[in-house]
Design a protein around this motif. Structure first.
Motif, PDB file in Angstrom:
ATOM      1  N   SER A 117       0.828  -1.204   0.000  1.00 54.51           N
ATOM      2  CA  SER A 117       0.000   0.000   0.000  1.00 54.51           C
ATOM      3  C   SER A 117       0.866   1.259   0.000  1.00 54.51           C
ATOM      4  N   TRP A 118       2.014   1.209   0.637  1.00 53.64           N
ATOM      5  CA  TRP A 118       2.898   2.366   0.713  1.00 53.64           C
ATOM      6  C   TRP A 118       3.463   2.737  -0.652  1.00 53.64           C
ATOM      7  N   VAL A 119       3.832   1.722  -1.458  1.00 55.52           N
ATOM      8  CA  VAL A 119       4.393   2.003  -2.776  1.00 55.52           C
ATOM      9  C   VAL A 119       3.337   1.999  -3.874  1.00 55.52           C
ATOM     10  N   GLY A 120       2.089   1.745  -3.517  1.00 57.99           N
ATOM     11  CA  GLY A 120       0.997   1.816  -4.480  1.00 57.99           C
ATOM     12  C   GLY A 120       0.777   0.582  -5.314  1.00 57.99           C
ATOM     13  N   ILE A 121       1.233  -0.568  -4.844  1.00 58.21           N
ATOM     14  CA  ILE A 121       1.018  -1.819  -5.562  1.00 58.21           C
ATOM     15  C   ILE A 121      -0.280  -2.438  -5.045  1.00 58.21           C
ATOM     16  N   PRO A 122      -1.169  -2.874  -5.930  1.00 56.64           N
ATOM     17  CA  PRO A 122      -2.365  -3.564  -5.448  1.00 56.64           C
ATOM     18  C   PRO A 122      -1.982  -4.769  -4.594  1.00 56.64           C
ATOM     19  N   VAL A 123      -2.748  -5.024  -3.546  1.00 58.84           N
ATOM     20  CA  VAL A 123      -2.430  -6.119  -2.629  1.00 58.84           C
ATOM     21  C   VAL A 123      -2.380  -7.447  -3.367  1.00 58.84           C
ATOM     22  N   GLU A 124      -3.245  -7.630  -4.365  1.00 56.43           N
ATOM     23  CA  GLU A 124      -3.248  -8.887  -5.115  1.00 56.43           C
ATOM     24  C   GLU A 124      -1.881  -9.140  -5.737  1.00 56.43           C
ATOM     25  N   ARG A 125      -1.275  -8.102  -6.322  1.00 61.19           N
ATOM     26  CA  ARG A 125       0.012  -8.279  -6.980  1.00 61.19           C
ATOM     27  C   ARG A 125       1.108  -8.536  -5.957  1.00 61.19           C
ATOM     28  N   SER A 126       1.007  -7.933  -4.775  1.00 61.38           N
ATOM     29  CA  SER A 126       2.040  -8.153  -3.762  1.00 61.38           C
ATOM     30  C   SER A 126       1.998  -9.574  -3.227  1.00 61.38           C
ATOM     31  N   HIS A 163       1.217 -17.764  -5.611  1.00 63.51           N
ATOM     32  CA  HIS A 163       0.439 -18.025  -4.401  1.00 63.51           C
ATOM     33  C   HIS A 163      -1.054 -18.030  -4.725  1.00 63.51           C
ATOM     34  N   TRP A 164      -1.503 -17.033  -5.470  1.00 65.06           N
ATOM     35  CA  TRP A 164      -2.924 -16.930  -5.789  1.00 65.06           C
ATOM     36  C   TRP A 164      -3.395 -18.126  -6.620  1.00 65.06           C
ATOM     37  N   SER A 165      -2.626 -18.490  -7.644  1.00 61.33           N
ATOM     38  CA  SER A 165      -3.045 -19.589  -8.512  1.00 61.33           C
ATOM     39  C   SER A 165      -3.008 -20.933  -7.786  1.00 61.33           C
ATOM     40  N   SER A 166      -2.131 -21.064  -6.777  1.00 55.36           N
ATOM     41  CA  SER A 166      -2.106 -22.325  -6.031  1.00 55.36           C
ATOM     42  C   SER A 166      -3.330 -22.455  -5.126  1.00 55.36           C
ATOM     43  N   THR A 167      -3.923 -21.333  -4.752  1.00 54.54           N
ATOM     44  CA  THR A 167      -5.126 -21.391  -3.914  1.00 54.54           C
ATOM     45  C   THR A 167      -6.402 -21.295  -4.746  1.00 54.54           C
ATOM     46  N   ASN A 168      -6.276 -21.042  -6.040  1.00 59.85           N
ATOM     47  CA  ASN A 168      -7.412 -20.973  -6.961  1.00 59.85           C
ATOM     48  C   ASN A 168      -7.100 -21.820  -8.190  1.00 59.85           C
ATOM     49  N   PRO A 169      -7.132 -23.142  -8.046  1.00 60.84           N
ATOM     50  CA  PRO A 169      -6.640 -24.008  -9.121  1.00 60.84           C
ATOM     51  C   PRO A 169      -7.448 -23.947 -10.414  1.00 60.84           C
ATOM     52  N   ASN A 170      -8.741 -23.593 -10.368  1.00 57.28           N
ATOM     53  CA  ASN A 170      -9.548 -23.561 -11.579  1.00 57.28           C
ATOM     54  C   ASN A 170      -9.771 -22.110 -11.982  1.00 57.28           C
ATOM     55  N   SER A 171      -8.743 -21.503 -12.558  1.00 54.42           N
ATOM     56  CA  SER A 171      -8.793 -20.086 -12.907  1.00 54.42           C
ATOM     57  C   SER A 171      -9.076 -19.854 -14.381  1.00 54.42           C
ATOM     58  N   ASN A 172      -9.432 -20.898 -15.114  1.00 51.60           N
ATOM     59  CA  ASN A 172      -9.602 -20.735 -16.553  1.00 51.60           C
ATOM     60  C   ASN A 172     -10.996 -20.261 -16.953  1.00 51.60           C
ATOM     61  N   GLY A 173     -11.895 -20.102 -15.997  1.00 51.18           N
ATOM     62  CA  GLY A 173     -13.231 -19.608 -16.304  1.00 51.18           C
ATOM     63  C   GLY A 173     -14.156 -20.638 -16.907  1.00 51.18           C
ATOM     64  N   GLN A 174     -13.762 -21.891 -16.899  1.00 51.06           N
ATOM     65  CA  GLN A 174     -14.582 -22.947 -17.511  1.00 51.06           C
ATOM     66  C   GLN A 174     -15.377 -23.749 -16.484  1.00 51.06           C
ATOM     67  N   ASN A 175     -15.340 -23.334 -15.234  1.00 46.66           N
ATOM     68  CA  ASN A 175     -16.109 -23.957 -14.149  1.00 46.66           C
ATOM     69  C   ASN A 175     -15.938 -25.469 -14.072  1.00 46.66           C
ATOM     70  N   GLY A 176     -14.711 -25.923 -14.211  1.00 48.52           N
ATOM     71  CA  GLY A 176     -14.413 -27.337 -14.053  1.00 48.52           C
ATOM     72  C   GLY A 176     -14.673 -28.189 -15.277  1.00 48.52           C
ATOM     73  N   ALA A 177     -15.055 -27.567 -16.386  1.00 46.92           N
ATOM     74  CA  ALA A 177     -15.297 -28.323 -17.622  1.00 46.92           C
ATOM     75  C   ALA A 177     -13.983 -28.915 -18.119  1.00 46.92           C
ATOM     76  N   PRO A 178     -14.059 -30.030 -18.846  1.00 45.82           N
ATOM     77  CA  PRO A 178     -12.815 -30.638 -19.355  1.00 45.82           C
ATOM     78  C   PRO A 178     -12.125 -29.726 -20.367  1.00 45.82           C
ATOM     79  N   VAL A 179     -10.859 -29.998 -20.594  1.00 44.46           N
ATOM     80  CA  VAL A 179     -10.070 -29.240 -21.553  1.00 44.46           C
ATOM     81  C   VAL A 179     -10.718 -29.344 -22.929  1.00 44.46           C
ATOM     82  N   ARG A 180     -10.809 -28.217 -23.595  1.00 45.53           N
ATOM     83  CA  ARG A 180     -11.444 -28.192 -24.918  1.00 45.53           C
ATOM     84  C   ARG A 180     -10.418 -28.424 -26.016  1.00 45.53           C
TER      85      ARG A 180
END
Length: 151
Positions: free
Chosen positions: A40-49, A54-71
């Motif tokens: 916050s001090w240097v103006g970086i969004p908390v998500e990026r910090s 880390h984020w992708s390891s806690t959100n494994p299905n980030s492709n927006g396909q709601n668990g659908a198989p690979v197309r």
């Protein structure tokens, strides 16, 4: 002989962090608070910090396909429709990735990624990140394979 503390010694740590290192959980909490304050001090969004890995390891299905198989049937015309900050797809090496969740984490900002939203990003990716393993970095954003033009 005078006793001196090395920076990494327990004496230095306990004096420096005022007991915050008494347990791994307390230390982790102190680090999290420090990262949040610094971001916050240097103006970086908390998500990026917090970091993409880390984020992708806690959100494994980030492709927006709601668990659908690979197309295996994605056309370039379909990819071209996904060209906004709310819905950004790109192709790299005949694989389709949903960049939308990654936009806020990209160190260079989202604007550079939005240049390739709805397009193939091979040349831009190789220009700046030839050494990066995109497959590993974006594995949770993988939507499917680009349909070959012969089909």
């Amino acid at each position: 002989m005078r006793k001196s503390y090395h920076r990494a010694s327990a004496g230095y740590r306990s004096r420096r962090f005022h007991g915050a290192t008494s347990s791994p959980a307390a230390f982790a909490e102190a680090v999290t608070q420090l990262k949040s304050w610094f971001a916050s001090w240097v103006g970086i969004p908390v998500e990026r910090s917090e970091g993409w890995l880390h984020w992708s390891s806690t959100n494994p299905n980030s492709n927006g396909q709601n668990g659908a198989p690979v197309r295996h049937d994605i056309t370039m015309e379909e990819v071209k429709k996904h060209n906004t900050a709310e819905d950004a797809w790109t192709t790299l090496n005949n694989k389709v990735y949903n960049l939308t969740p990654y936009l806020k984490f990209h160190p260079g900002g989202s604007s550079i990624l939005l240049k390739v939203a709805g397009k193939d990003c091979y040349s831009l990716f190789m220009k700046y990140h030839a050494w990066v393993n995109a497959e590993a970095l974006l594995q949770n954003c993988f939507v499917g394979y680009l349909q070959s033009s012969s089909q």
